[in-house]
Scaffold this motif. Structure first.
Motif, PDB file in Angstrom:
ATOM      1  N   LYS A  48       0.829  -1.200   0.000  1.00  0.00           N
ATOM      2  CA  LYS A  48       0.000   0.000   0.000  1.00  0.00           C
ATOM      3  C   LYS A  48       0.867   1.255   0.000  1.00  0.00           C
ATOM      4  O   LYS A  48       0.555   2.236  -0.668  1.00  0.00           O
ATOM      5  N   ALA A  51       2.335   1.492  -3.502  1.00  0.00           N
ATOM      6  CA  ALA A  51       1.276   1.826  -4.457  1.00  0.00           C
ATOM      7  C   ALA A  51       0.885   3.292  -4.314  1.00  0.00           C
ATOM      8  O   ALA A  51       0.643   3.967  -5.311  1.00  0.00           O
ATOM      9  N   GLY A  52       0.839   3.783  -3.077  1.00  0.00           N
ATOM     10  CA  GLY A  52       0.522   5.193  -2.865  1.00  0.00           C
ATOM     11  C   GLY A  52       1.560   6.095  -3.494  1.00  0.00           C
ATOM     12  O   GLY A  52       1.237   7.115  -4.102  1.00  0.00           O
ATOM     13  N   VAL A  55       1.274   6.050  -7.382  1.00  0.00           N
ATOM     14  CA  VAL A  55       0.155   6.821  -7.923  1.00  0.00           C
ATOM     15  C   VAL A  55       0.659   8.182  -8.380  1.00  0.00           C
ATOM     16  O   VAL A  55       0.270   8.693  -9.416  1.00  0.00           O
ATOM     17  N   THR A  68      -3.515  18.233  -7.705  1.00  0.00           N
ATOM     18  CA  THR A  68      -3.580  17.109  -6.769  1.00  0.00           C
ATOM     19  C   THR A  68      -3.454  17.601  -5.332  1.00  0.00           C
ATOM     20  O   THR A  68      -4.205  17.173  -4.450  1.00  0.00           O
ATOM     21  N   SER A  72      -6.466  17.499  -2.525  1.00  0.00           N
ATOM     22  CA  SER A  72      -6.210  16.785  -1.280  1.00  0.00           C
ATOM     23  C   SER A  72      -6.402  17.701  -0.071  1.00  0.00           C
ATOM     24  O   SER A  72      -6.966  17.292   0.943  1.00  0.00           O
ATOM     25  N   TRP A 112      -8.911  11.309  -8.341  1.00  0.00           N
ATOM     26  CA  TRP A 112      -8.525   9.913  -8.165  1.00  0.00           C
ATOM     27  C   TRP A 112      -7.342   9.782  -7.202  1.00  0.00           C
ATOM     28  O   TRP A 112      -7.355   8.971  -6.281  1.00  0.00           O
ATOM     29  N   ALA A 113      -6.311  10.590  -7.411  1.00  0.00           N
ATOM     30  CA  ALA A 113      -5.094  10.485  -6.598  1.00  0.00           C
ATOM     31  C   ALA A 113      -5.357  10.830  -5.139  1.00  0.00           C
ATOM     32  O   ALA A 113      -4.795  10.198  -4.244  1.00  0.00           O
ATOM     33  N   GLY A 115      -7.934  10.241  -3.477  1.00  0.00           N
ATOM     34  CA  GLY A 115      -8.540   9.064  -2.861  1.00  0.00           C
ATOM     35  C   GLY A 115      -7.550   7.938  -2.634  1.00  0.00           C
ATOM     36  O   GLY A 115      -7.708   7.127  -1.731  1.00  0.00           O
ATOM     37  N   GLN A 116      -6.515   7.879  -3.467  1.00  0.00           N
ATOM     38  CA  GLN A 116      -5.520   6.815  -3.364  1.00  0.00           C
ATOM     39  C   GLN A 116      -4.423   7.138  -2.352  1.00  0.00           C
ATOM     40  O   GLN A 116      -3.851   6.236  -1.746  1.00  0.00           O
ATOM     41  N   VAL A 117      -4.094   8.424  -2.220  1.00  0.00           N
ATOM     42  CA  VAL A 117      -3.035   8.856  -1.308  1.00  0.00           C
ATOM     43  C   VAL A 117      -3.670   9.789  -0.279  1.00  0.00           C
ATOM     44  O   VAL A 117      -3.744  10.994  -0.493  1.00  0.00           O
TER      45      VAL A 117
END
Length: 175
Positions: A48, A51-52, A55, A68, A72, A112-113, A115-117
């Motif tokens: 994770k 992957a973060g 991204v 981004t 955020s 999207w980013a 939400g991922q990071v």
């Protein structure tokens, strides 16, 4: 009769020892299973984290990185709504001078980013070298001002927003 009792005692003894061996085997299996689960948790956490970071690896323009960050930052206060996205879009248009297609792409990626990071400080850490190398001092100040501007709606910035903005300012303006 004594022979029958002896055979039953031997079979009973074998059954007791077999049962005890199964108990030891079950305990060893449980310990091995727990160790495997712990190892899996560590591997998932490591994945994770990687992957973060990955991204954000594809971002190579300061404008997309700014989108981004701003998205955020806004999401630290509350879920980002359409009016918030319009505000970010307006900042990208006026301050970053991005055309409509670039802004659209940047906003889609930012949503999207973010939400991922979930850690805004990770976004700042990852993009600080990009901004430092590609922006002039006045543009760096504009980025910090944009961050302050998106954190204002609803009152003063939250503690998390204030910490992130301070980190951004220290990363870009202290150089």
């Amino acid at each position: 009769m004594p022979i029958l009792a002896l055979i039953i005692a031997i079979i009973g003894g074998i059954a007791v020892w077999w049962w005890r061996a199964q108990q030891v085997k079950d305990a060893a299996d449980a310990a091995i299973d727990a160790a495997g689960k712990a190892r899996g948790m560590v591997n998932r956490a490591r994945f994770k984290h990687r992957a973060g970071a990955s991204v954000l690896a594809g971002v190579d323009t300061p404008g997309m990185a700014a989108a981004t960050l701003l998205y955020s930052l806004m999401s630290l206060r509350r879920p980002v709504v359409l009016s918030d996205e319009d505000k970010i879009d307006s900042l990208l248009e006026t301050t970053c001078r991005m055309n409509k297609q670039e802004r659209s792409d940047a906003m889609a990626f930012a949503a999207w980013a973010a939400g991922q990071v979930p850690d805004t400080n990770e976004i700042i850490r990852r993009f600080a070298p990009l901004w430092a190398n590609s922006l002039e001092q006045a543009q760096k100040q504009e980025l910090v001002d944009m961050a302050l501007h998106v954190a204002e709606p609803g009152g003063a910035p939250t503690d998390a927003q204030a910490v992130s903005i301070r980190r951004l300012s220290e990363s870009l303006l202290a150089r």
